[in-house]
Design an enzyme around this catalytic site. Sequence first.
Site, PDB file in Angstrom:
ATOM      1  N   GLN A   1       0.797  -1.215   0.000  1.00 36.53           N
ATOM      2  CA  GLN A   1       0.000   0.000   0.000  1.00 36.53           C
ATOM      3  C   GLN A   1       0.833   1.271   0.000  1.00 36.53           C
ATOM      4  O   GLN A   1       0.318   2.349  -0.262  1.00 36.53           O
ATOM      5  CB  GLN A   1      -0.977  -0.033   1.175  1.00 36.53           C
TER       6      GLN A   1
ATOM      7  N   HIS B   1       0.879  -9.589   4.129  1.00 39.14           N
ATOM      8  CA  HIS B   1      -0.198  -8.606   4.192  1.00 39.14           C
ATOM      9  C   HIS B   1      -0.838  -8.536   2.808  1.00 39.14           C
ATOM     10  O   HIS B   1      -0.602  -7.611   2.042  1.00 39.14           O
ATOM     11  CB  HIS B   1       0.347  -7.236   4.613  1.00 39.14           C
TER      12      HIS B   1
ATOM     13  N   GLU C   1      -5.137 -10.477   8.603  1.00 35.74           N
ATOM     14  CA  GLU C   1      -6.543 -10.661   8.246  1.00 35.74           C
ATOM     15  C   GLU C   1      -6.760 -11.827   7.283  1.00 35.74           C
ATOM     16  O   GLU C   1      -7.303 -11.643   6.185  1.00 35.74           O
ATOM     17  CB  GLU C   1      -7.097  -9.353   7.663  1.00 35.74           C
TER      18      GLU C   1
END
Length: 581
Positions: A176, A274, A298
Amino acid sequence: MRMASIAALGLAIATQAQEIYLTTTGYTTRPQCTKSTASPSYHFQPFSYSLKETVRYATSIPSPTTTKTYAPVYEDAAKHLRTTVSTSSWGNWLPGQTVISATDSSNPYGQAAWSSMWLNAGLQNYTTTGIFSTTVSPTPVPTSELVLPPRDYFGPTDCYNFPDDFIFGVAGSAAQIEGAVALEGRSPSLLEKFASASCPKDYVTDENYFYYKQDIERLAAMGVEYYSFSIPWTRILPFVLPGTPVNKQAIDHYNDLIDTVLDAGMQPVVTMLHFDSPLVFVASDNIDRVPIWVTFNEPLLYAFNFQGVDNVIHAHAQVYRFYHEELKATGKMSLKLNDNFGVPKNPKNNSDIDAANRFNEMQLAFFADPIFLGKQYPDSILHTLPGARQLNKTELKFIGQTADFFAIDPYTATVVSPADEGITACAANKSSSNSLFPYCVNQETKNVYGWNIGYRSESYVYITPTYFREYLSYLWNTFRHPILVSEFGFPLWKESEKELSDQRYDSTRSTYYLSYMSEILRAIHEDGVHVMGALAWSFIDNWEFGQPSQFGIQGVDPKSQERFYKKSFFDLVDFVKARQR
Ligand SMILES: *[C@@H]1O[C@H](CO)[C@@H](O)[C@H](O)[C@H]1NC(C)=O
Ligand SMILES: *[C@@H]1O[C@H](CO)[C@@H](O)[C@H](O)[C@H]1NC(C)=O
Ligand SMILES: *[C@@H]1O[C@H](CO)[C@@H](O)[C@H](O)[C@H]1NC(C)=O
Ligand SMILES: *[C@@H]1O[C@H](CO)[C@@H](O)[C@H](O)[C@H]1NC(C)=O
């Protein structure tokens, strides 16, 4: 941060919050105020202008005098791998490149093989590599940038302090922020294909791959103590599998990044996966100076079928045991879970409570019962997910107690009630047209009286601090491990369309952070919940998988890559510093 398409899953409530703040006649009581009966006394006095704000500056953290280590150095750690480690370098695949010039095609891990991964990645519009091509030297942050903004009129009124060992920091993830996707030996990840063709991709984003020293300097200048980032597998092992060569440039890069964090007086928190790489693990490099490790971020968002989660759980346990038992490392390790906390639509209705329990259990206990408690998968999973099978005794023993803390990304809450046809009927209907499968609950963003559960952001996040506190209590009392709030944050409505000065003055984000932090203190001191830390997402506006929402407590000018601090960053740091003993 999670991907918004999947994140659209969930949202939040406030019936209990209302019970706290309202009397039965409906208006707010102020028990702390003794009723004043004095009448006003009107009078004249000389008038003068005054500057209402005292000038205050953010304070940098002190430089360290020693570096603590938690594991053997890289060369020693590598000896524990059941594979030989060779290193290599591959350089860059540049925009517009359409032919492979390397001639070493007989080498399965050579330059030609590496280039062909990019040639075959089918990148659309890979036209830019940003403005930097080498590491940018940091410059000190000018004092003028460190003046605190005006305080908001309303704010927390608690009188609590954070425990001495409370971890306060900020977070980001490689895909990101880094950009430089095809540079210095990185191979393609799923994410270069993830965002739809019409969305911006991760090719440039914040150019943190080259700008990390300045980013770290800016965090240290603000007084941040922990920096959470991820190390992409595709940079360390471009050919992914055990036994394939390690990318020397990546090892050097992340070694230097970790050293830069430590030299600045901060501590690193490292995530290994990630969203950005294949499910492959061998021991990581850079293992010696990192106190806190996260194996998976997650996992529910990319592995929600039985086999996927089962694989993640086994892989996590294997990495955990390698870290503690083979390397004898002393840092802490866990995985980051997510779930928009499911709260019953009517907390006095047993059907709604059962629905909320099921919703939370399927997302959290699925991982956490085996990993934290050494318990069998929950019945809701075994009875619902196709292909689900029990863990046998050997597996339970291997997987049990393989996490040192409970990491959660508790952005918001969601109001839950059973599927209209009932949970049992819905769970039996495994047809792909059954949109509520597998949870079989309705999710709403309004409470039982029809009010939004909190102030709405640009995406799925609502400001729900009192549910957040309840969530902490749920996690602590259910899974019985210290809790790290590993991500939390708020994307303001259409923030990126605002003028710069308005982007900087992000009071609503301050409200989100300060209310959540204040509830953490209440959870610690009033509820007896062990919250070990909180990491704000994100330390900078970034690539949100092609979505426009921005979670940053810093903004960035994409043309110059210049960063600017937002008000919420100052407010958050100020809140914490004012409550440290
Ligand atoms: C590539 O970029 C052009 C010009 O910006 C745009 O019109 C086109 O839709 C893009 N194609 C894809 C597949 O992203
Ligand atoms: C409880 O909730 C269920 C499902 O939402 C509903 O069907 C039922 O009528 C409720 N019961 C009461 C007593 O309100
Ligand atoms: C437990 O399950 C694992 C994985 O399926 C299998 O390899 C192992 O043989 C099983 N052990 C027992 C005792 O059933
Ligand atoms: C399964 O769910 C779908 C979508 O809600 C519905 O159309 C279908 O009738 C259901 N099947 C059964 C057997 O209930």
